[in-house]
Design an enzyme around this catalytic site. Structure first.
Site, short mmCIF file in Angstrom:
data_model
loop_
_atom_site.label_atom_id
_atom_site.label_comp_id
_atom_site.label_asym_id
_atom_site.label_seq_id
_atom_site.Cartn_x
_atom_site.Cartn_y
_atom_site.Cartn_z
CE LYS A 169 -3.74 2.00 3.00
NZ LYS A 169 -4.53 1.77 4.19
CE LYS A 222 -6.26 1.67 -0.85
NZ LYS A 222 -6.74 1.44 0.52
ZN LIG Z 1 -6.77 2.62 8.61
#
Ligand SMILES: [Zn+2]
Length: 297
Positions: A169, A222
Site C-alpha cells: 500500500k 494499492k
Molecule cells: Zn486505516
C-alpha cells in the site's frame, strides 16, 4: 476481464437514513444499514462475486471501539447482507474510520502503539468472522498485523477464514476522494510512517514476502494503475493470489475527464481494468464494478 474478476467496494454509514451521494465519486454512495443488503444483492445479481465493506460508525472514540463492537456497523451490515445474498463479503479491517483521531492504530502520545494495536486488530477480526465475513482485509499496515490476526482467528476456531493483506500500500495522492467517502483522514500527521514510498519497488517485494510468511492468503497492491510494475513483479516473484485496488482517485480522475468530454469513459475504463488484469491481478477491487459488469463478457 469478466465480472467474476471484480470486487465492489461498499461504504456503510451507521448514521445515514438513506444512501448518500459522494461528491468526488460520481455514482458512488455511502449506504445506510437499511440499504446495504439491497446493494449487495444487486452486486451479486450482476455476477460480481464479492464486495469489500468499509464502515463509518455512529460514534468515534480514542480506541475505535466501534470497529469490534458486536453490533458495529460492519458486523451488522454483514449479518443483513448474509440474510439475503451469498455474495462474498470481505471486511476491511482497520481503526482509522473508528478513532476520533483518525489514525489506523491506538496512540501512545503522538505515536502509534503497534503492539496494542495488534491486539485490537485480533478482536476486530474475530468480531467480523462471527458476523459472517468471508475474508478479512487488514489495511492499517502495522508491523506483524497478518500474523497477529491469523493467530487470533485460529484461536477462535476460524482457521479457514482467509486474510487479504494490503501488503503493498503506497502513500498515494490517489486516496483523496476515499477520505471524503469514509471520513478517515487523520486529524494530525499522516500515514507516511506506515505506507510505502512511491519511489520504492524493493520494499514492495519484501513486504509481500513478509505477509505471505505471516499467513496472508491474498496480497493486495494499492493503488493499481500507477503501480502496475509492482503488480507484475509480484506476479513473477511470489506465489499467492493477487488483488489490485483501483482506488477512489483513479475512479474520480477517469470520471472527471469523461464528464468533461476529454476521455471516452467506457473505452478508458475497460482499458484500465484490462491493464490491471494483464499486469497480474487475479481480481480487481474497483468502484467501476457495478456499472461495468454488464459491459463485460
Ligand atoms: Zn486505516
Amino acid at each position: 476481464m469478466s465480472p467474476k474478476d471484480l470486487v465492489y467496494p461498499v461504504f456503510v454509514d451507521a448514521r445515514a437514513k438513506a444512501p448518500q451521494a459522494i461528491a468526488s465519486m460520481p455514482g458512488i454512495h455511502r449506504q445506510s444499514l437499511r440499504a446495504v443488503a439491497k446493494e449487495a444483492g444487486e452486486v451479486a445479481d450482476l455476477g460480481i462475486p464479492g464486495i469489500i465493506l468499509f464502515g463509518i460508525p455512529e460514534e468515534k472514540d480514542e480506541v475505535g471501539s466501534g470497529a469490534f463492537a458486536k453490533n458495529g456497523v460492519v458486523q451488522e451490515s454483514i449479518r443483513r447482507i448474509k440474510e439475503v445474498s451469498d455474495v462474498a463479503v470481505i471486511a476491511d479491517l482497520c481503526l482509522c474510520e473508528y478513532t476520533s483521531h483518525g489514525h489506523c492504530g491506538l496512540l501512545k502520545g503522538a505515536r502509534i502503539d503497534n503492539d496494542r494495536t495488534l491486539e485490537v486488530y485480533g478482536k476486530i477480526a474475530i468480531s467480523q468472522a462471527l458476523a459472517g465475513a468471508d475474508m478479512v482485509a487488514p489495511s492499517g499496515m502495522m508491523d506483524g498485523q497478518v500474523a497477529a490476526i491469523r493467530k487470533a482467528l485460529d484461536e477462535a476456531d476460524f482457521e479457514e477464514l482467509p486474510i487479504l493483506s494490503y501488503a503493498v500500500k503506497y502513500a498515494s495522492a490517489f486516496y483523496g476522494p476515499f477520505r471524503e467517502a469514509a471520513e478517515g483522514a487523520p486529524k494530525f500527521g499522516d500515514r507516511r510512517s506506515h505506507q510505502m514510498d512511491p519511489g520504492s519497488a524493493v520494499q514492495a517485494l519484501r513486504e509481500a514476502r513478509l505477509d505471505l510468511a505471516e499467513g496472508a492468503d491474498v496480497l493486495m497492491v494499492k493503488p493499481a494503475m500507477p503501480y502496475l510494475d509492482i503488480l507484475a513483479t509480484l506476479r513473477r516473484e511470489v506465489d499467492g493470489a493477487l488483488a489490485a485496488f483501483q482506488v477512489s482517485g483513479e475512479y474520480a480522475a477517469l470520471k472527471a475527464a469523461a464528464a468533461n468530454g476529454w476521455l471516452d469513459e467506457e473505452a478508458a475504463v475497460l482499458e484500465s481494468l484490462t491493464a490491471i488484469k494483464r499486469a497480474g491481478a487475479d481480481f480487481v477491487l474497483t468502484y467501476f464494478a457495478k456499472e461495468y459488469a454488464p459491459r463485460l463478457p
